[in-house]
Design an enzyme around this catalytic site. Structure first.
Site, PDB file in Angstrom:
ATOM      1  N   GLY A   1       0.838  -1.207   0.000  1.00 33.74           N
ATOM      2  CA  GLY A   1       0.000   0.000   0.000  1.00 33.74           C
ATOM      3  C   GLY A   1       0.870   1.253   0.000  1.00 33.74           C
ATOM      4  O   GLY A   1       0.544   2.252  -0.656  1.00 33.74           O
ATOM      5  N   ASN A   2       1.988   1.178   0.716  1.00 29.81           N
ATOM      6  CA  ASN A   2       2.897   2.333   0.764  1.00 29.81           C
ATOM      7  C   ASN A   2       3.601   2.540  -0.577  1.00 29.81           C
ATOM      8  O   ASN A   2       3.948   3.662  -0.913  1.00 29.81           O
ATOM      9  CB  ASN A   2       3.927   2.153   1.881  1.00 29.81           C
ATOM     10  CG  ASN A   2       3.277   2.292   3.254  1.00 29.81           C
ATOM     11  OD1 ASN A   2       2.939   3.384   3.673  1.00 29.81           O
ATOM     12  ND2 ASN A   2       3.064   1.180   3.936  1.00 29.81           N
TER      13      ASN A   2
ATOM     14  N   LYS B   1      -0.611  -1.985  13.749  1.00 35.89           N
ATOM     15  CA  LYS B   1      -0.569  -1.759  12.301  1.00 35.89           C
ATOM     16  C   LYS B   1      -0.700  -0.264  12.000  1.00 35.89           C
ATOM     17  O   LYS B   1      -1.720   0.344  12.302  1.00 35.89           O
ATOM     18  CB  LYS B   1      -1.724  -2.536  11.656  1.00 35.89           C
ATOM     19  CG  LYS B   1      -2.007  -2.197  10.225  1.00 35.89           C
ATOM     20  CD  LYS B   1      -1.154  -2.986   9.279  1.00 35.89           C
ATOM     21  CE  LYS B   1      -1.322  -2.470   7.860  1.00 35.89           C
ATOM     22  NZ  LYS B   1      -0.291  -2.973   6.972  1.00 35.89           N
TER      23      LYS B   1
ATOM     24  N   LYS C   1      -1.176  -7.262   5.133  1.00 35.20           N
ATOM     25  CA  LYS C   1      -1.345  -7.950   3.846  1.00 35.20           C
ATOM     26  C   LYS C   1      -0.249  -8.981   3.604  1.00 35.20           C
ATOM     27  O   LYS C   1      -0.453  -9.940   2.855  1.00 35.20           O
ATOM     28  CB  LYS C   1      -1.431  -6.962   2.687  1.00 35.20           C
ATOM     29  CG  LYS C   1      -0.156  -6.196   2.376  1.00 35.20           C
ATOM     30  CD  LYS C   1       0.605  -6.774   1.224  1.00 35.20           C
ATOM     31  CE  LYS C   1       1.869  -6.000   0.925  1.00 35.20           C
ATOM     32  NZ  LYS C   1       2.635  -5.426   2.012  1.00 35.20           N
TER      33      LYS C   1
ATOM     34  N   LYS D   1       6.826  -8.850   6.776  1.00 36.48           N
ATOM     35  CA  LYS D   1       7.264  -9.418   5.487  1.00 36.48           C
ATOM     36  C   LYS D   1       8.211 -10.589   5.734  1.00 36.48           C
ATOM     37  O   LYS D   1       8.110 -11.642   5.101  1.00 36.48           O
ATOM     38  CB  LYS D   1       8.011  -8.361   4.653  1.00 36.48           C
ATOM     39  CG  LYS D   1       7.140  -7.203   4.245  1.00 36.48           C
ATOM     40  CD  LYS D   1       7.856  -6.294   3.281  1.00 36.48           C
ATOM     41  CE  LYS D   1       7.234  -4.915   3.267  1.00 36.48           C
ATOM     42  NZ  LYS D   1       5.779  -4.854   3.279  1.00 36.48           N
TER      43      LYS D   1
HETATM   44  P1  ADP Z   1       4.295  -1.918   2.403  1.00 39.82           P
HETATM   45  O1  ADP Z   1       3.175  -0.976   2.213  1.00 39.82           O
HETATM   46  O2  ADP Z   1       5.007  -2.256   1.137  1.00 39.82           O
HETATM   47  O3  ADP Z   1       3.927  -3.126   3.213  1.00 39.82           O
HETATM   48  P2  ADP Z   1       5.779  -1.051   4.747  1.00 39.82           P
HETATM   49  O4  ADP Z   1       5.910   0.382   5.092  1.00 39.82           O
HETATM   50  O5  ADP Z   1       4.851  -1.860   5.576  1.00 39.82           O
HETATM   51  O6  ADP Z   1       5.415  -1.094   3.203  1.00 39.82           O
HETATM   52  O7  ADP Z   1       7.207  -1.771   4.767  1.00 39.82           O
HETATM   53  C1  ADP Z   1       8.303  -1.242   4.042  1.00 39.82           C
HETATM   54  C2  ADP Z   1       9.119  -0.360   4.971  1.00 39.82           C
HETATM   55  O8  ADP Z   1       9.809  -1.156   5.905  1.00 39.82           O
HETATM   56  C3  ADP Z   1      10.232   0.411   4.323  1.00 39.82           C
HETATM   57  O9  ADP Z   1       9.791   1.600   3.711  1.00 39.82           O
HETATM   58  C4  ADP Z   1      11.173   0.693   5.510  1.00 39.82           C
HETATM   59  O10 ADP Z   1      10.931   1.993   6.027  1.00 39.82           O
HETATM   60  C5  ADP Z   1      10.742  -0.310   6.565  1.00 39.82           C
HETATM   61  N1  ADP Z   1      11.818  -1.137   7.126  1.00 39.82           N
HETATM   62  C6  ADP Z   1      11.896  -1.470   8.421  1.00 39.82           C
HETATM   63  N2  ADP Z   1      12.955  -2.244   8.678  1.00 39.82           N
HETATM   64  C7  ADP Z   1      13.585  -2.434   7.483  1.00 39.82           C
HETATM   65  C8  ADP Z   1      14.756  -3.160   7.084  1.00 39.82           C
HETATM   66  N3  ADP Z   1      15.455  -3.862   7.948  1.00 39.82           N
HETATM   67  N4  ADP Z   1      15.110  -3.137   5.774  1.00 39.82           N
HETATM   68  C9  ADP Z   1      14.394  -2.434   4.887  1.00 39.82           C
HETATM   69  N5  ADP Z   1      13.267  -1.727   5.202  1.00 39.82           N
HETATM   70  C10 ADP Z   1      12.863  -1.723   6.481  1.00 39.82           C
HETATM   71 MG    MG Z   2       3.226  -3.108   5.206  1.00 36.47          MG
END
Ligand code: ADP
Ligand code: MG
Length: 323
Positions: free
Chosen positions: A21-22, A139, A224, A286
Site C-alpha cells: 500500500g505504501n 498496524k 497484507k 514481510k
Molecule cells: P508496504 O506498504 O510495502 O507493506 P511497509 O511500510 O509496511 O510497506 O514496509 C516497508 C518499509 O519497511 C520500508 O519503507 C522501511 O521503512 C521499513 N523497514 C523497516 N525495517 C527495514 C529493514 N530492515 N530493511 C528495509 N526496510 C525496512
Molecule cells: Mg506493510
C-alpha cells in the site's frame, strides 16, 4: 483482433505478488486517487511480462495509507453523515485499489496484445475473536504525522499512535493473525480458469465466526503480508514476491551501518529477525511471512520495488530469500 493469448496453463507455477500500500503512495505530494492510479499502472506494467512468461499470477495488495485516509475522511465528516466502521473501510479499499490494479493491468494486457481475464475479488479473512492484537494495536495506517500532531490525536480522539520505522508517527490499529480465507475455493477456481486474480486486498476484511457459523466483521486491518502468505501456502505457490517501497531488506536499517541484503537463506534470515533488524508493522511482517512460506515448501521469496519486477525472476534486483 490480432491478439496474443497467454493461455495460462493451469499447471504452470503460481506466483503470488503482494503490492505494498505504501508503494502506491510515491510521496506526500502524490497521494490522491489519480496519483495512486499512476503508481498502480507502473506496477501493472511490470507484472504483465511475468504473466507473458507463462506464470500464473495472484496479486494481493496492502492498504495501510489508503484505509487510514478513508477512516479519517469518515471521521472528519461525522457531523454531516454517518461514520464508516473500520472493516467497511477495508472493504472500500479492496474496491478502490482492486479497481486501480485490475484496470491498469487490463489496459496493459491490451497494449501488449494479450487476452487475459483479470478479476478483483472482495475477500474476507477469518481471525480469532480473542486475538491479542485487539488489545495492542500495531498496524500503522493513514498519513504520517509529527509526534506533536500524533500526541494531539491521542489526547483528543483516543487514537493509539506509534513511530513507524523512522519515517514519522502514525495511527495504529489492531492487526490480528489471518487464519482462513473465506473465498479460497473461488480464488482457486478463478486461477484454474486462467484468470489473474486480485484477492485479499488490505489483508482481507477481518471477520470472526459466530457459534452458528455466520460471519461478523471486526475492526482491524490484517497485515497484507500475513494474508498473502496464507494464500500463497494454501495455493501451493512457488514464488512469493513482495513489492514494496525499498529495493532491499537491510541490516541496521536507517543507520550509518546499514547493509543491504541481496540473498539470504532461512537460517540467516531467522537469525537477523531474532537480532531485531526488522521493524514491527513494516519489514517484520514481510520477513515472518517469508519464513513461513519457505518453511511450508515455497521455493523463493523476493522483496523488491515495483519497477524492478522482471519476468526473469532470478535477475530481479532485490532481496532473494531461499530455503
Ligand atoms: P508496504 O506498504 O510495502 O507493506 P511497509 O511500510 O509496511 O510497506 O514496509 C516497508 C518499509 O519497511 C520500508 O519503507 C522501511 O521503512 C521499513 N523497514 C523497516 N525495517 C527495514 C529493514 N530492515 N530493511 C528495509 N526496510 C525496512
Ligand atoms: Mg506493510
Amino acid at each position: 483482433m490480432n491478439s496474443f493469448s497467454t493461455d495460462m496453463q493451469t499447471d504452470s507455477p503460481l506466483i503470488v505478488i503482494a503490492i505494498g500500500g505504501n508503494s502506491l503512495i510515491k510521496d506526500r505530494e502524490h497521494m490522491d486517487v489519480l496519483d495512486q492510479y499512476r503508481a498502480a499502472g507502473e506496477t501493472s506494467h511490470h507484472i504483465v511480462p511475468i504473466v507473458k512468461k507463462g506464470y500464473r499470477v495472484l496479486v494481493t495488495h496492502g492498504n495501510g495509507p489508503q484505509v487510514g485516509f478513508v477512516l479519517l475522511r469518515s471521521e472528519l465528516a461525522r457531523d454531516v453523515i454517518h461514520q464508516v466502521p473500520l472493516a467497511n473501510c477495508v472493504a472500500d479499499t479492496q474496491g478502490s485499489i482492486g479497481l486501480q490494479i485490475a484496470q491498469t493491468l487490463q489496459n496493459e494486457f491490451l497494449r501488449q496484445g494479450m487476452q487475459q481475464e483479470v478479476v478483483a475479488l472482495v475477500t474476507q479473512v477469518v481471525v480469532e475473536e480473542q486475538d491479542p492484537s485487539f488489545g495492542e494495536p500495531s498496524k500503522p495506517i493513514g498519513p504520517f504525522m509529527s509526534e506533536e500532531e500524533a500526541r494531539q490525536h491521542e489526547f483528543n480522539d483516543g487514537w493509539v499512535i506509534g513511530e513507524d520505522a523512522g519515517r514519522g508517527w502514525r495511527r495504529l490499529v489492531a492487526s490480528p493473525t489471518p487464519l482462513e480465507v473465506i473465498e479460497i475455493a473461488a480464488i482457486r477456481g478463478l486461477l484454474q480458469s486462467g484468470a489473474l486474480v486480485i484477492a485479499a486486498g488490505g489483508g482481507g476484511v477481518p471477520v470472526v465466526y459466530k457459534p452458528d457459523g455466520t460471519l461478523r466483521p471486526r475492526p482491524a486491518v490484517i497485515d497484507k503480508d500475513a494474508a498473502s502468505c496464507l494464500l500463497a501456502c494454501e495455493l501451493d505457490a512457488e514464488v512469493f514476491i513482495i513489492s514494496t517501497d525499498v529495493d532491499k531488506v537491510a541490516l541496521n536499517y536507517g543507520t550509518p551501518e546499514q547493509v543491504n541484503i541481496d540473498r539470504m537463506n532461512v537460517a540467516e534470515c531467522r537469525r537477523y529477525l531474532d537480532e531485531g533488524h526488522f521493524a514491527p508493522g513494516s519489514m517484520r511482517p514481510k520477513i515472518e511471512s517469508a519464513l513461513k512460506f519457505l518453511e511450508s515448501g515455497g521455493k523463493e521469496v523476493i522483496i523488491t520495488q515495483p519497477h524492478k519486477l522482471h519476468a526473469e525472476l532470478h535477475a530481479i534486483d532485490g532481496t532473494h530469500i531461499v530455503p
